[in-house]
Design an enzyme around this catalytic site. Structure first.
Site, PDB file in Angstrom:
ATOM      1  CE  LYS A 113      82.058  23.871 -45.271  1.00 14.10           C
ATOM      2  NZ  LYS A 113      82.265  22.597 -46.074  1.00 14.10           N
TER       3      LYS A 113
HETATM    4  C1  LIG Z   1      81.699  21.400 -46.398  1.00 14.65           C
HETATM    5  C2  LIG Z   1      81.742  20.530 -47.731  1.00 14.65           C
HETATM    6  C3  LIG Z   1      81.131  19.412 -47.820  1.00 14.65           C
HETATM    7  C4  LIG Z   1      79.969  18.858 -47.038  1.00 14.65           C
HETATM    8  O1  LIG Z   1      78.810  19.563 -46.850  1.00 14.65           O
HETATM    9  P1  LIG Z   1      77.880  19.371 -45.439  1.00 14.65           P
HETATM   10  O2  LIG Z   1      76.901  20.350 -45.718  1.00 14.65           O
HETATM   11  O3  LIG Z   1      78.772  19.245 -44.571  1.00 14.65           O
HETATM   12  O4  LIG Z   1      77.280  18.063 -45.782  1.00 14.65           O
HETATM   13  C5  LIG Z   1      81.083  18.835 -49.120  1.00 14.65           C
HETATM   14  N1  LIG Z   1      81.942  19.489 -49.927  1.00 14.65           N
HETATM   15  C6  LIG Z   1      82.950  20.483 -49.926  1.00 14.65           C
HETATM   16  C7  LIG Z   1      83.941  20.999 -50.821  1.00 14.65           C
HETATM   17  C8  LIG Z   1      82.748  21.042 -48.428  1.00 14.65           C
HETATM   18  O5  LIG Z   1      83.332  22.215 -48.299  1.00 14.65           O
END
Ligand SMILES: *Cc1c(COP(=O)(O)O)cnc(C)c1O
Length: 498
Positions: A113
């Site tokens: 993120k």
């Molecule tokens: C948010 C997240 C995801 C999923 O990503 P999206 O863009 O919502 O599909 C996968 N792995 C981790 C560690 C995340 O924090």
């Protein structure tokens, strides 16, 4: 370039406006009216660039109402050595002849993120100035874990913004809570809400849609905004690392310029994998995008059958950031796959809202299958994969990355495709020490989160990321706990309006 809403193509705005407002007024998502094209020779020139130069190149093609200088400033503030533990920002780890990890977790909160939330505040601030807005932006976030901390780190001390994060009192892990309640910065606030994630989320939604309250805020010089992944400003920075990964593989002679590769993406809200699809549509040589889910496998079923059906039990898994039944960004893929048929997309989304379900046409299903392959695995398989890869190679994956790896095994067995494949690694294993130790050793030695960090460091022969190690001694700053219906008062108090 203009941006239009997935639900009404007559709604057209600049990228600055799209980033400032987040959601289109009709409830749709903004997307660019055309997909900018990148030629092979342009990809070749990316090979000689730093991550930040690559980011400026790709972002400039989408944010055409920003100057090169503005984009460069945003990029350099976001992806600095001060914030990221590696010069490369998003390095590649080669697992074997055919398989690579794209490590997207070297930022300040150890999850992918950060790749978007480190730059979003800067893009948002520029967007606000460009659109003539003079109010101070207040970012409201309800979080189930990773997003809250990443948003706090991104927005802290960014002048002209404030951020308030609500987390469910009993719904986040020890480490995640510590990450938030020890947050520093002069414009941040954090509060626990009695209840679960839905309670926190509904409370935030109510504040966003309360007209009188928003008018009162405006009179006091504030406007609310959101940092979640429906905002184009969170999606577009993610396109960059797909180009960057490809450029690194060419640069390291792993592939030749023009060779196609696959990406596997552990998916929840469909944001990350949609960014990969944009990269492909722009001209990045991609063969297949493999969409990996945990037991909340709505997307696997959708890709296989063309029916999206969220009417099923919600499962809590060891990969919690993928525990999701409504993948909001899929709406953007539907728009692309129907050549922008806004009426059709709107009808499907209305069906989803009223019945929890919709079915796309055979043509759209076919179009999606040309690029995507979907698979899922359960918790046992996830932990087994962490164990197997560790025993065979000493590489330690987190639970989300392990889902992707396991689904890649299924894909390879089922299709026989031997195309070189990059797995998006979305979190540091240290963020999920408990599950990772369970996978490798059967169970962690103690239930204490900090002891587990040390145990994993020893097991994996790796060092604990600095930002997690220092949590142990950081003072707790935020102790507010409120009831669901008190959230609005908490916001007022935090803005000194009470
Ligand atoms: C948010 C997240 C995801 C999923 O990503 P999206 O863009 O919502 O599909 C996968 N792995 C981790 C560690 C995340 O924090």
């Amino acid at each position: 370039m203009q941006y239009r809403s997935t639900r009404d193509s007559n709604t057209q705005v600049t990228s600055a406006m799209a980033i400032k407002t987040g959601l289109a007024p009709d409830g749709g998502l903004f997307l660019p009216e055309t997909v900018p094209q990148v030629s092979l020779s342009e990809i070749e020139s990316l090979c000689g660039m730093t991550y930040n130069e690559r980011a400026v190149d790709i972002l400039s093609r989408f944010l055409t109402d920003f100057t090169q200088e503005e984009i460069t400033t945003c990029v350099n503030r976001a992806y600095s050595r001060e914030k990221f533990e590696t010069e490369e920002i998003a390095p590649i780890f080669k697992l074997n002849q055919n398989t690579y990890f794209l490590e997207l977790w070297h930022g300040p909160t150890c999850a992918f993120k950060d790749m978007a939330l480190q730059i979003l505040p800067h893009l948002l601030l520029k967007s606000i100035h460009k659109t003539g807005e003079t109010k101070e932006v207040v970012i409201l976030v309800a979080t189930s874990g990773d997003t809250g901390k990443a948003a706090l780190e991104g927005f802290k001390d960014v002048a002209g913004t404030r951020i308030i994060v609500f987390y469910p009192a009993d719904g986040v892990s020890d480490i995640q809570k510590r990450q938030m309640v020890t947050q520093d910065g002069n414009n941040v606030d954090v509060a626990a809400v009695c209840g679960n994630f839905d309670d926190a989320q509904n409370g935030v939604k109510q504040i966003f849609t309360d007209k009188d309250y928003n008018e009162m805020l405006a009179q006091n010089g504030f406007m609310l905004s959101s940092a979640n992944s429906i905002n184009w400003g969170r999606l577009v920075p993610q396109v960059v690392y797909y180009f960057s990964a490809y450029a690194n593989l060419v640069k390291n002679n792993e592939i030749k310029l023009g060779d196609k590769i696959n990406f596997v993406v552990p998916t929840g809200n469909f944001g990350n994998i949609l960014a990969a699809y944009y990269a492909k549509e722009m001209g990045l040589p991609v063969n297949r995008l493999i969409c990996a889910s945990n037991e909340n496998n709505v997307l696997t079923d959708f890709i296989k059958t063309g029916v999206y059906d969220k009417n099923r039990g919600f499962k809590t898994t060891v990969s919690p950031s993928m525990d999701i039944l409504i993948s909001s960004n899929l709406e953007r893929l539907l728009s692309l796959a129907t050549n922008g048929d806004d009426g059709q997309v709107k009808a499907w989304m209305e069906n989803l809202k009223s019945t929890g379900k919709y079915e796309v046409s055979a043509g759209v299903k076919q179009k999606i299958l040309e690029t995507f392959w979907g698979g899922f695995c359960d918790d046992d398989d996830t932990l087994d994969e962490i164990n197997r890869v560790f025993r065979e190679t000493s590489y330690v994956m987190d639970t989300h990355t392990a889902v992707a790896k396991r689904v890649l095994n299924q894909y390879a067995a089922e299709t026989g495709d031997a195309t070189k494949t990059v797995i998006c690694s979305t979190a540091s294993p240290f963020k999920f020490s408990d599950s990772v130790l369970t996978a490798i050793k059967g169970a962690p030695e103690t239930g204490d989160a900090f002891t587990q960090l040390a145990e994993l460091a020893e097991t994996a022969q790796a060092s604990i990321p600095k930002s997690l190690a220092e949590l142990k001694t950081k003072p707790v700053i935020f102790r507010t706990t409120c009831e669901k219906d008190e959230m609005v008062d908490v916001v007022s108090q935090m803005l000194n309006l009470a």
